[in-house]
Design a protein around this motif. Structure first.
Motif, PDB file in Angstrom:
ATOM      1  N   LYS A 203       0.804  -1.346  -0.058  1.00 21.58           N
ATOM      2  CA  LYS A 203       0.143  -0.127   0.233  1.00 21.58           C
ATOM      3  C   LYS A 203       0.937   1.266   0.019  1.00 21.58           C
ATOM      4  O   LYS A 203       1.918   1.364   0.770  1.00 21.58           O
ATOM      5  CB  LYS A 203      -0.992   0.112   1.272  1.00 21.58           C
ATOM      6  CG  LYS A 203      -1.825  -1.089   1.465  1.00 21.58           C
ATOM      7  CD  LYS A 203      -2.781  -1.341   0.279  1.00 21.58           C
ATOM      8  CE  LYS A 203      -3.837  -2.556   0.564  1.00 21.58           C
ATOM      9  NZ  LYS A 203      -4.584  -2.536  -0.669  1.00 21.58           N
ATOM     10  N   GLN A 204       0.201   2.398  -0.905  1.00 21.98           N
ATOM     11  CA  GLN A 204       1.137   3.482  -0.750  1.00 21.98           C
ATOM     12  C   GLN A 204       0.178   4.536  -0.240  1.00 21.98           C
ATOM     13  O   GLN A 204      -0.581   5.226  -1.048  1.00 21.98           O
ATOM     14  CB  GLN A 204       1.689   4.067  -2.090  1.00 21.98           C
ATOM     15  CG  GLN A 204       2.666   3.145  -2.735  1.00 21.98           C
ATOM     16  CD  GLN A 204       2.961   3.322  -4.308  1.00 21.98           C
ATOM     17  OE1 GLN A 204       3.506   4.547  -4.524  1.00 21.98           O
ATOM     18  NE2 GLN A 204       2.977   2.602  -5.049  1.00 21.98           N
ATOM     19  N   TRP A 205      -0.079   4.570   1.199  1.00 25.51           N
ATOM     20  CA  TRP A 205      -0.900   5.298   1.732  1.00 25.51           C
ATOM     21  C   TRP A 205      -0.452   6.559   2.329  1.00 25.51           C
ATOM     22  O   TRP A 205       0.542   6.099   3.126  1.00 25.51           O
ATOM     23  CB  TRP A 205      -1.972   4.657   2.708  1.00 25.51           C
ATOM     24  CG  TRP A 205      -2.785   3.357   1.960  1.00 25.51           C
ATOM     25  CD1 TRP A 205      -3.099   3.427   0.807  1.00 25.51           C
ATOM     26  CD2 TRP A 205      -3.490   2.551   2.655  1.00 25.51           C
ATOM     27  NE1 TRP A 205      -4.073   2.436   0.471  1.00 25.51           N
ATOM     28  CE2 TRP A 205      -4.426   1.872   1.655  1.00 25.51           C
ATOM     29  CE3 TRP A 205      -3.928   2.295   4.214  1.00 25.51           C
ATOM     30  CZ2 TRP A 205      -5.315   0.821   1.986  1.00 25.51           C
ATOM     31  CZ3 TRP A 205      -4.625   1.079   4.412  1.00 25.51           C
ATOM     32  CH2 TRP A 205      -5.263   0.558   3.501  1.00 25.51           C
ATOM     33  N   THR A 206      -0.827   7.601   2.243  1.00 27.77           N
ATOM     34  CA  THR A 206       0.006   8.679   2.925  1.00 27.77           C
ATOM     35  C   THR A 206      -1.445   9.580   3.650  1.00 27.77           C
ATOM     36  O   THR A 206      -2.355   9.626   3.346  1.00 27.77           O
ATOM     37  CB  THR A 206       0.482   9.657   1.977  1.00 27.77           C
ATOM     38  OG1 THR A 206      -0.343  10.196   1.103  1.00 27.77           O
ATOM     39  CG2 THR A 206       1.659   8.978   1.342  1.00 27.77           C
ATOM     40  N   VAL A 268      -3.603  20.147  -1.684  1.00 28.25           N
ATOM     41  CA  VAL A 268      -2.637  19.171  -0.654  1.00 28.25           C
ATOM     42  C   VAL A 268      -2.735  17.657  -1.559  1.00 28.25           C
ATOM     43  O   VAL A 268      -1.661  17.016  -1.392  1.00 28.25           O
ATOM     44  CB  VAL A 268      -3.317  19.325   0.475  1.00 28.25           C
ATOM     45  CG1 VAL A 268      -2.815  18.048   1.406  1.00 28.25           C
ATOM     46  CG2 VAL A 268      -3.021  20.736   1.067  1.00 28.25           C
ATOM     47  N   PRO A 269      -3.781  17.106  -1.852  1.00 31.65           N
ATOM     48  CA  PRO A 269      -3.728  15.923  -2.494  1.00 31.65           C
ATOM     49  C   PRO A 269      -2.642  15.688  -3.618  1.00 31.65           C
ATOM     50  O   PRO A 269      -1.930  14.672  -3.780  1.00 31.65           O
ATOM     51  CB  PRO A 269      -5.029  15.469  -3.059  1.00 31.65           C
ATOM     52  CG  PRO A 269      -5.958  16.326  -2.031  1.00 31.65           C
ATOM     53  CD  PRO A 269      -5.102  17.648  -2.097  1.00 31.65           C
ATOM     54  N   SER A 270      -2.325  16.665  -4.378  1.00 34.96           N
ATOM     55  CA  SER A 270      -1.207  16.629  -5.381  1.00 34.96           C
ATOM     56  C   SER A 270       0.176  16.468  -4.792  1.00 34.96           C
ATOM     57  O   SER A 270       0.893  15.836  -5.537  1.00 34.96           O
ATOM     58  CB  SER A 270      -1.215  17.973  -6.181  1.00 34.96           C
ATOM     59  OG  SER A 270      -0.707  18.994  -5.457  1.00 34.96           O
ATOM     60  N   GLU A 271       0.406  16.851  -3.385  1.00 39.43           N
ATOM     61  CA  GLU A 271       1.666  16.638  -2.672  1.00 39.43           C
ATOM     62  C   GLU A 271       1.596  15.383  -2.069  1.00 39.43           C
ATOM     63  O   GLU A 271       1.742  14.979  -1.149  1.00 39.43           O
ATOM     64  CB  GLU A 271       1.899  17.674  -1.665  1.00 39.43           C
ATOM     65  CG  GLU A 271       2.003  19.227  -2.433  1.00 39.43           C
ATOM     66  CD  GLU A 271       3.146  19.228  -3.423  1.00 39.43           C
ATOM     67  OE1 GLU A 271       4.221  19.109  -2.722  1.00 39.43           O
ATOM     68  OE2 GLU A 271       2.753  19.484  -4.545  1.00 39.43           O
ATOM     69  N   GLU A 272       1.298  14.111  -3.107  1.00 40.28           N
ATOM     70  CA  GLU A 272       0.974  12.718  -2.586  1.00 40.28           C
ATOM     71  C   GLU A 272       2.023  12.092  -1.938  1.00 40.28           C
ATOM     72  O   GLU A 272       2.131  11.243  -1.362  1.00 40.28           O
ATOM     73  CB  GLU A 272       0.592  12.040  -3.619  1.00 40.28           C
ATOM     74  CG  GLU A 272       1.449  11.884  -4.979  1.00 40.28           C
ATOM     75  CD  GLU A 272       0.647  11.214  -6.038  1.00 40.28           C
ATOM     76  OE1 GLU A 272       1.326  10.852  -7.003  1.00 40.28           O
ATOM     77  OE2 GLU A 272      -0.365  11.057  -5.983  1.00 40.28           O
ATOM     78  N   SER A 273       3.452  12.575  -2.205  1.00 37.22           N
ATOM     79  CA  SER A 273       4.588  11.831  -1.462  1.00 37.22           C
ATOM     80  C   SER A 273       4.771  12.196  -0.126  1.00 37.22           C
ATOM     81  O   SER A 273       5.565  11.561   0.509  1.00 37.22           O
ATOM     82  CB  SER A 273       5.946  12.441  -2.346  1.00 37.22           C
ATOM     83  OG  SER A 273       6.180  13.810  -2.313  1.00 37.22           O
TER      84      SER A 273
END
Length: 308
Positions: A203-206, A268-273
């Motif tokens: 999972k890549q969850w942030t 903010v969601p665009s800064e997903e890293s």
């Protein structure tokens, strides 16, 4: 190539900050399903967003964060409608109760019950619907941190049990202090989620916390004042939003429109890293002190007991 079909879900997306954030997200993600969740959609927000953006896959689903059974029913509705995996989850809804203590249908103090426990339960019920790569954004408030000197009574976390079922002197806490404390719990819970996300294979969850950019400041026109008296609500919704340019010239603190803050929240969601960080508008900042952070991880551990 169009992006893979995904879902964006926003709580409190029918008015104020949430509405403007959802409108921006609909423009940014024309191929995604957009769901706005709130107790009601009296302003026909979903229809308005479809008309403004041309995005026809925007829908309203009723959600009462002050009712645990309703939250469970909402999660069932998400499953039954075949909703695509959720890639962006904005936990934005919040309430203030300035005139005395109020309780949810389940017997929790309403500010804590809606702002924190309701969102915690909602997340855990929706967890299985998250895409393998997903972004969780929790709307915070500068009032959670006493060091920010917002003018709001300092957050006062003692235990999740006392926040949920206050007794004795705790019953006398002001509505604004309860609000600040609920936001503090959300910040700590978000940091706890970040720690847990890192250990989930595949999972890549942030998760991040977003503050609309008021340290200190104000954002008139939001839905937070809907439990206030009629005069205050009229001024808050009808008068102050039109006076923002004037207020910016005469006040020593920042004043933001819901449109401006909604644009920042949608960014903010665009800064997903990034994960486990706190955004003041579009800038990462330190939030609560490490000392307070250490003592407050108990809040996240206690929530599952109250929401279970």
């Amino acid at each position: 190539m169009p992006e893979t079909k995904r879902t964006i879900l926003v709580t409190g997306g029918t008015s104020g900050l949430g509405y403007h954030a959802t409108t921006n997200l609909a423009r940014q993600h024309p191929d995604n399903t957009i769901i706005i969740a709130s107790r009601s959609d009296s302003n026909s927000a979903a229809s308005s967003i479809r008309q403004l953006t041309g995005h026809q896959d925007v829908h309203f689903l009723p959600l009462d964060l002050g009712n645990l059974q309703n939250i469970r029913s909402f999660a069932i509705a998400i499953s039954e409608r075949g909703t695509p995996p959720i890639s962006i989850l904005l936990l934005n809804a919040a309430m203030q109760f300035p005139d005395g203590i109020k309780y949810t249908i389940d017997g929790f103090e309403a500010t804590f019950g809606i702002n924190h426990v309701g969102h915690a339960l909602l997340f855990h019920l929706l967890r299985s619907f998250l895409a393998d790569k997903a972004r969780v954004v929790v709307t915070g408030s500068a009032s959670h941190d006493p060091a920010q000197k917002t003018g709001v009574p300092d957050a006062n976390y003692t235990s999740a049990e006392e926040l949920a079922h206050p007794v004795g002197e705790a019953v006398k806490n002001t509505g604004m202090q309860r609000y600040a404390t609920s936001k503090l719990c959300n910040v700590i819970w978000s940091y706890a989620l970040h720690r847990r996300f890192a250990s989930i294979p595949g999972k890549q969850w942030t998760v991040v916390v977003f503050d609309s950019g008021m340290m200190p400041g104000m954002m008139p026109g939001t839905g937070l004042a809907r439990e206030a008296g009629p005069v205050f609500k009229f001024v808050w919704h009808r008068v102050l939003p039109r006076l923002v340019p004037f207020l910016r010239r005469v006040l020593s603190f920042s004043v933001w429109t819901a449109q401006e803050s909604g644009s920042n929240l949608a960014w903010v969601p665009s800064e997903e890293s990034t994960s486990g960080v706190y955004y003041d508008a579009r800038t990462q900042i330190k939030s609560i002190s490490l000392l307070l952070l250490g003592s407050m991880f108990l809040a996240a551990a206690s929530v599952s007991h109250h929401a279970g």
